[in-house]
Design a protein around this motif. Structure first.
Motif, short mmCIF file in Angstrom:
data_model
loop_
_atom_site.label_atom_id
_atom_site.label_comp_id
_atom_site.label_asym_id
_atom_site.label_seq_id
_atom_site.Cartn_x
_atom_site.Cartn_y
_atom_site.Cartn_z
N ILE A 242 0.73 -1.30 0.11
CA ILE A 242 0.12 -0.03 0.12
C ILE A 242 0.96 1.16 -0.03
CG2 ILE A 242 -0.28 0.06 2.42
CD1 ILE A 242 -3.04 1.11 1.89
N LEU A 243 0.50 2.19 -0.84
CA LEU A 243 1.34 3.63 -0.77
C LEU A 243 -0.08 4.63 -0.68
CD1 LEU A 243 3.49 5.61 -1.28
CD2 LEU A 243 2.80 5.42 -3.78
N VAL A 244 0.19 5.28 0.60
CA VAL A 244 -0.74 6.44 0.76
C VAL A 244 -0.11 7.55 0.31
CG1 VAL A 244 -2.21 7.43 2.57
CG2 VAL A 244 -1.81 5.04 2.77
N VAL A 245 -0.79 8.58 -0.39
CA VAL A 245 -0.27 9.81 -0.79
C VAL A 245 -1.29 11.00 -0.07
CG1 VAL A 245 0.01 11.34 -2.59
CG2 VAL A 245 0.62 9.08 -3.04
N CYS A 246 -0.86 11.69 0.72
CA CYS A 246 -1.79 12.52 1.66
C CYS A 246 -1.34 14.03 1.72
CB CYS A 246 -1.71 11.98 3.11
SG CYS A 246 -3.09 12.69 3.97
N ASP A 247 -2.27 14.76 1.65
CA ASP A 247 -1.98 16.14 1.82
C ASP A 247 -1.87 16.82 3.15
OD1 ASP A 247 -4.66 16.09 2.68
OD2 ASP A 247 -5.56 17.06 0.93
N GLY A 248 -1.99 16.00 4.20
CA GLY A 248 -1.63 16.37 5.74
C GLY A 248 -2.93 16.38 6.33
N HIS A 331 -1.73 -0.98 -4.16
CA HIS A 331 -2.82 -0.35 -3.78
C HIS A 331 -2.35 1.20 -3.73
CE1 HIS A 331 -3.76 -4.38 -1.84
NE2 HIS A 331 -4.69 -4.34 -2.64
N LEU A 332 -2.90 2.03 -4.26
CA LEU A 332 -2.50 3.30 -3.97
C LEU A 332 -3.82 4.38 -3.48
CD1 LEU A 332 -0.70 6.03 -4.60
CD2 LEU A 332 -1.61 6.29 -6.97
N GLU A 333 -3.65 4.81 -2.29
CA GLU A 333 -4.78 5.78 -1.72
C GLU A 333 -4.28 7.23 -1.87
OE1 GLU A 333 -6.17 3.13 2.33
OE2 GLU A 333 -5.47 5.13 2.40
N LEU A 334 -5.31 7.89 -2.56
CA LEU A 334 -5.04 9.20 -2.84
C LEU A 334 -6.12 9.91 -1.80
CD1 LEU A 334 -5.15 9.68 -6.68
CD2 LEU A 334 -3.16 9.34 -5.14
N PRO A 339 -9.25 14.24 -5.18
CA PRO A 339 -8.53 13.35 -5.71
C PRO A 339 -8.76 12.95 -7.25
CG PRO A 339 -10.28 12.42 -4.52
CD PRO A 339 -10.43 14.03 -4.19
N LEU A 340 -9.97 13.62 -7.83
CA LEU A 340 -10.19 13.29 -9.02
C LEU A 340 -9.41 14.18 -9.96
CD1 LEU A 340 -14.26 13.53 -8.93
CD2 LEU A 340 -12.61 11.61 -9.60
N THR A 341 -8.81 15.26 -9.52
CA THR A 341 -7.79 15.94 -10.04
C THR A 341 -6.61 15.56 -10.09
OG1 THR A 341 -9.05 18.37 -9.83
CG2 THR A 341 -6.58 18.26 -10.39
N LEU A 342 -5.94 14.94 -9.10
CA LEU A 342 -4.69 14.17 -8.52
C LEU A 342 -4.74 13.17 -9.42
CD1 LEU A 342 -2.30 15.08 -7.11
CD2 LEU A 342 -2.95 13.48 -5.31
N VAL A 343 -5.74 12.22 -9.71
CA VAL A 343 -5.58 11.08 -10.16
C VAL A 343 -5.32 11.17 -11.71
CG1 VAL A 343 -7.82 10.85 -11.10
CG2 VAL A 343 -6.58 8.74 -10.37
N ALA A 351 -4.83 -0.56 -7.95
CA ALA A 351 -6.17 -0.09 -7.76
C ALA A 351 -5.94 1.38 -6.97
CB ALA A 351 -6.79 -0.93 -6.92
N ILE A 352 -6.80 2.40 -7.41
CA ILE A 352 -6.69 3.69 -6.92
C ILE A 352 -7.75 3.86 -6.17
CG2 ILE A 352 -6.29 6.24 -7.55
CD1 ILE A 352 -5.16 5.13 -10.02
N PHE A 353 -7.49 4.12 -4.92
CA PHE A 353 -8.50 4.44 -3.71
C PHE A 353 -8.56 6.08 -3.50
CE2 PHE A 353 -7.16 0.32 -3.46
CZ PHE A 353 -8.00 -0.48 -3.11
#
Length: 432
Positions: A242-248, A331-334, A339-343, A351-353
């Motif tokens: 899993i990779l979580v990309v988070c804006d904080g 697994h990628l969590e945005l 998220p619709l712009t970042l994706v 899979a993109i969550f």
């Protein structure tokens, strides 16, 4: 205090550190290969008798005859009728969602006619018989039944054969209930490399299949690789990621638990967070330290985080996406505001969550898309399991009288250029 790497994209050796973290040697060692090849050869030579002996030896129960290895369909129905109503309702809900999603993937045959009457097209047909490997023992995964059986059934596979190891002769009721609900046609209480070999070559009792799908241990993965070519396989999967990309701005406890959700699979699983907010990354680390002692699978999670986990601070979200594309995670969590712009910046992921409320486990069980996903950076060139994996395509070519003249002249020139005169003359016979 948990141990987990803390990296920054501004580190001079960041790329080197990241690549070392991602490196995964999935090739089996010589001893495993030798064992598996021996089992496959034995199953090919002695069929049911070898399958019976391996099952009794490895699973520790005494089946008297090969016929005892088959689980009657009535036993599946019995399992369905005896599991709690809450589990029945959950399975029904998941099955419906997974089926509806996969119905949209069905490929259709098509054709078109050219001006001279030539017809060209594509005929889509399902595989005839597929083998589904389902892990057994301590690891009992009814979700694996759903995710492998349903796309096969939607594709129109005529016969679905399930194999499941049964240590001590014990069958998992939830797995059998899921098989009943998904319409699995036959079930055999066998596992390991011997089950894969039985599916690939047939044993008398177990019919040979066209493709083998489903997860398993290193012996199962090695056997799948070994029989590829005799049959198709879905993939040789590595550890979960899993990779979580988070804006904080997501609750750090949520993110910590999302990282745990994959780390609890096994010690080789990989959990990574990347964020441009260093303070947020520090808060997630605090959440990890606080929550880890409360986890039932604490030792496994701790080992996975220490060996293959990372908390990464990056410059901005654009850089986070570039790093994500390099990682190409399963697994990628945005976990971001939009998220619709970042994706749009994401090229490689199984899979993109998207969004703060989309936890990865929803995809494992009931969101709808398949949870069988490419691992170990193979998302750069491969896709989730789907209906298309259980369908094959045949080209259709019906050339008209006029088309034979036009195409024949072109084929003749190219064939003679390759020195293949029989090719050329075959086409030339049909020229006007």
């Amino acid at each position: 205090m948990s141990e987990i790497r803390q990296l920054s994209t501004t580190d001079s050796d960041f790329q080197q550190q990241l690549d070392q973290l991602l490196a995964w040697e999935s090739v089996s060692d010589g001893a495993v290969n030798s064992t598996v090849n021996g089992i496959i050869d034995d199953i090919r030579k002695r069929g049911d008798q070898a399958l019976l002996e391996y099952t009794n030896r490895f699973d520790g129960w005494e089946a008297a005859t090969a016929a005892d290895l088959e689980v009657p369909l009535a036993r599946l129905e019995q399992a369905w009728n005896t599991i709690p109503e809450a589990q029945q309702a959950a399975l029904r809900h998941a099955v419906e969602r997974v089926r509806v999603y996969h119905e949209k993937q069905k490929g259709e045959s098509w054709s078109y006619r050219e001006a001279d009457g030539t017809l060209l097209g594509q005929k889509v047909t399902p595989l005839e018989r597929v083998g589904l490997y389902v892990p057994g023992g301590k690891a009992a995964y009814p979700s694996s039944v759903l995710m492998n059986a349903l796309p096969a059934k939607v594709a129109g596979v005529r016969e679905l054969i399930m194999v499941v190891p049964t240590p001590g002769g014990e069958l998992n009721e939830l797995v059998l209930a899921a098989a009943h609900l998904c319409g699995v046609d036959r079930v055999f209480a066998v596992g390991g490399a011997q089950a894969v070999a039985a599916l690939a070559y047939g044993t008398g009792l177990v019919p040979p299949v066209d493709k083998v799908v489903g997860p398993g241990n290193i012996y199962v993965a090695t056997a799948k690789r070994a029989v590829f070519g005799q049959v198709g396989i879905d993939m040789v999967a590595g550890p979960s990621e899993i990779l979580v990309v988070c804006d904080g701005l997501t609750d750090p406890d949520w993110v910590a638990m999302d990282l745990f959700s994959q780390a609890e699979h096994d010690e080789d699983a990989q959990s990574i967070l990347i964020s441009p907010d260093a303070d947020f990354v520090a808060r997630v680390k605090q959440s990890i330290d606080r929550l880890l002692p409360t986890m039932e699978r604490e030792p496994i999670i701790a080992a996975a985080l220490k060996e293959r986990g990372a908390l990464i601070v990056c410059r901005d979200m654009d850089e986070a996406c570039r790093v994500a594309n390099h990682i190409a995670p399963e697994h990628l969590e945005l976990s971001v505001e939009d998220p619709l712009t970042l994706v749009e910046q994401i090229q490689h992921a199984g899979a993109i969550f998207m969004g703060r409320y989309t936890s990865e486990p929803l995809g494992d069980y009931c969101a709808g898309p398949n949870h069988v996903l490419p691992t170990s950076r193979t998302a750069r060139f491969s896709s989730p399991l789907g209906v298309y994996d259980f369908q094959k395509r045949s080209s259709l070519i019906m050339v008209s009288d006029a088309g034979a003249d036009t195409l024949g002249r072109t084929a003749s020139i190219l064939a003679r250029g390759e020195g293949l005169t029989a090719h050329a003359r075959s086409a030339e016979y049909r020229l006007k």
